[in-house]
Design a protein around this motif. Structure first.
Motif, mmCIF file in Angstrom:
data_model
loop_
_atom_site.group_PDB
_atom_site.id
_atom_site.type_symbol
_atom_site.label_atom_id
_atom_site.label_comp_id
_atom_site.label_asym_id
_atom_site.label_seq_id
_atom_site.Cartn_x
_atom_site.Cartn_y
_atom_site.Cartn_z
ATOM 1 N N UNK A 10 2.720 14.152 -9.642
ATOM 2 C CA UNK A 10 3.801 15.122 -9.784
ATOM 3 C C UNK A 10 4.240 15.251 -11.240
ATOM 4 N N UNK A 11 4.380 14.121 -11.921
ATOM 5 C CA UNK A 11 4.769 14.157 -13.331
ATOM 6 C C UNK A 11 3.695 14.856 -14.155
ATOM 7 N N UNK A 12 2.438 14.549 -13.895
ATOM 8 C CA UNK A 12 1.349 15.181 -14.631
ATOM 9 C C UNK A 12 1.329 16.690 -14.401
ATOM 10 N N UNK A 13 1.512 17.120 -13.166
ATOM 11 C CA UNK A 13 1.493 18.557 -12.868
ATOM 12 C C UNK A 13 2.698 19.260 -13.482
ATOM 13 N N UNK A 14 3.848 18.595 -13.494
ATOM 14 C CA UNK A 14 5.043 19.192 -14.088
ATOM 15 C C UNK A 14 4.886 19.359 -15.591
ATOM 16 N N UNK A 15 4.393 18.322 -16.258
ATOM 17 C CA UNK A 15 4.196 18.409 -17.706
ATOM 18 C C UNK A 15 3.165 19.480 -18.036
ATOM 19 N N UNK A 16 2.111 19.547 -17.251
ATOM 20 C CA UNK A 16 1.080 20.563 -17.472
ATOM 21 C C UNK A 16 1.649 21.969 -17.333
ATOM 22 N N UNK A 17 2.505 22.185 -16.331
ATOM 23 C CA UNK A 17 3.103 23.510 -16.124
ATOM 24 C C UNK A 17 4.071 23.851 -17.242
ATOM 25 N N UNK A 18 4.834 22.870 -17.725
ATOM 26 C CA UNK A 18 5.761 23.125 -18.829
ATOM 27 C C UNK A 18 4.989 23.516 -20.081
ATOM 28 N N UNK A 29 0.830 -1.218 0.000
ATOM 29 C CA UNK A 29 0.000 0.000 0.000
ATOM 30 C C UNK A 29 0.861 1.264 0.000
ATOM 31 N N UNK A 30 1.976 1.227 0.724
ATOM 32 C CA UNK A 30 2.875 2.378 0.730
ATOM 33 C C UNK A 30 3.478 2.610 -0.652
ATOM 34 N N UNK A 31 3.885 1.531 -1.324
ATOM 35 C CA UNK A 31 4.413 1.678 -2.685
ATOM 36 C C UNK A 31 3.348 2.204 -3.644
ATOM 37 N N UNK A 32 2.114 1.750 -3.495
ATOM 38 C CA UNK A 32 1.029 2.255 -4.343
ATOM 39 C C UNK A 32 0.818 3.748 -4.116
ATOM 40 N N UNK A 33 0.891 4.187 -2.870
ATOM 41 C CA UNK A 33 0.730 5.610 -2.573
ATOM 42 C C UNK A 33 1.882 6.430 -3.148
ATOM 43 N N UNK A 34 3.100 5.919 -3.039
ATOM 44 C CA UNK A 34 4.270 6.640 -3.575
ATOM 45 C C UNK A 34 4.165 6.754 -5.090
ATOM 46 N N UNK A 35 3.780 5.652 -5.771
ATOM 47 C CA UNK A 35 3.618 5.721 -7.220
ATOM 48 C C UNK A 35 2.490 6.676 -7.611
ATOM 49 N N UNK A 36 1.446 6.743 -6.822
ATOM 50 C CA UNK A 36 0.370 7.699 -7.091
ATOM 51 C C UNK A 36 0.850 9.134 -6.979
ATOM 52 N N UNK A 37 1.644 9.417 -5.964
ATOM 53 C CA UNK A 37 2.196 10.773 -5.797
ATOM 54 C C UNK A 37 3.125 11.109 -6.956
ATOM 55 N N UNK A 38 3.938 10.134 -7.388
ATOM 56 C CA UNK A 38 4.837 10.378 -8.521
ATOM 57 C C UNK A 38 4.060 10.652 -9.811
ATOM 58 N N UNK A 39 2.985 9.911 -10.035
ATOM 59 C CA UNK A 39 2.177 10.148 -11.234
ATOM 60 C C UNK A 39 1.558 11.545 -11.225
#
Length: 133
Positions: free
Chosen positions: A88-96, A76-86
């Protein structure tokens, strides 16, 4: 017309712990904010450790053809970390993309290039070194 006397104009100046009968304010420093952030992160890590230890039963995990067994808390912790990474990547690409759409593009055309004339007594291409064999 009234004249002010020296006693009426004098102000009380103190350099001790009190200013004008009020306690001197404690100056704010950046270390205080980092200490609060450190304490908050320590509490979150402690809660995560308790969560992992309480959910220690083994479970099967399948992910894109890979399979294995992990404890439920770690999975469950790994699932949460991967969710946060997804996110973050989506927000970064959107801002770029947003910043690229807002910045004007400079395009140079051959008609707008400015060339500097060389000295009048030299031949064209004289400043280019010859190739060695």
């Amino acid at each position: 017309m009234t004249r002010f006397t020296d006693s009426a104009r004098s102000t009380k100046v103190q350099s001790g712990p009190e200013i004008n009968d009020r306690p001197r304010p404690v100056p704010r420093v950046r270390v205080g904010g980092s200490l609060i952030a450190f304490a908050a992160s320590a509490v979150v890590l402690l809660l995560l450790l308790i969560f992992i230890l309480q959910n220690g039963q083994r479970t099967d995990v399948h992910f894109f053809g890979a399979q294995g067994q992990l404890s439920m808390g770690v999975a469950l912790l790994l699932a949460a970390v991967f969710g946060v990474l997804l996110v973050t990547v989506q927000a970064t690409v959107r801002r770029i993309v947003q910043l690229r759409l807002l910045t004007p593009r400079r395009r140079t055309t051959p008609s707008t290039t400015i060339t500097r004339p060389g000295p009048p007594d030299t031949e064209p291409g004289a400043d280019v070194p010859e190739e060695r064999n």
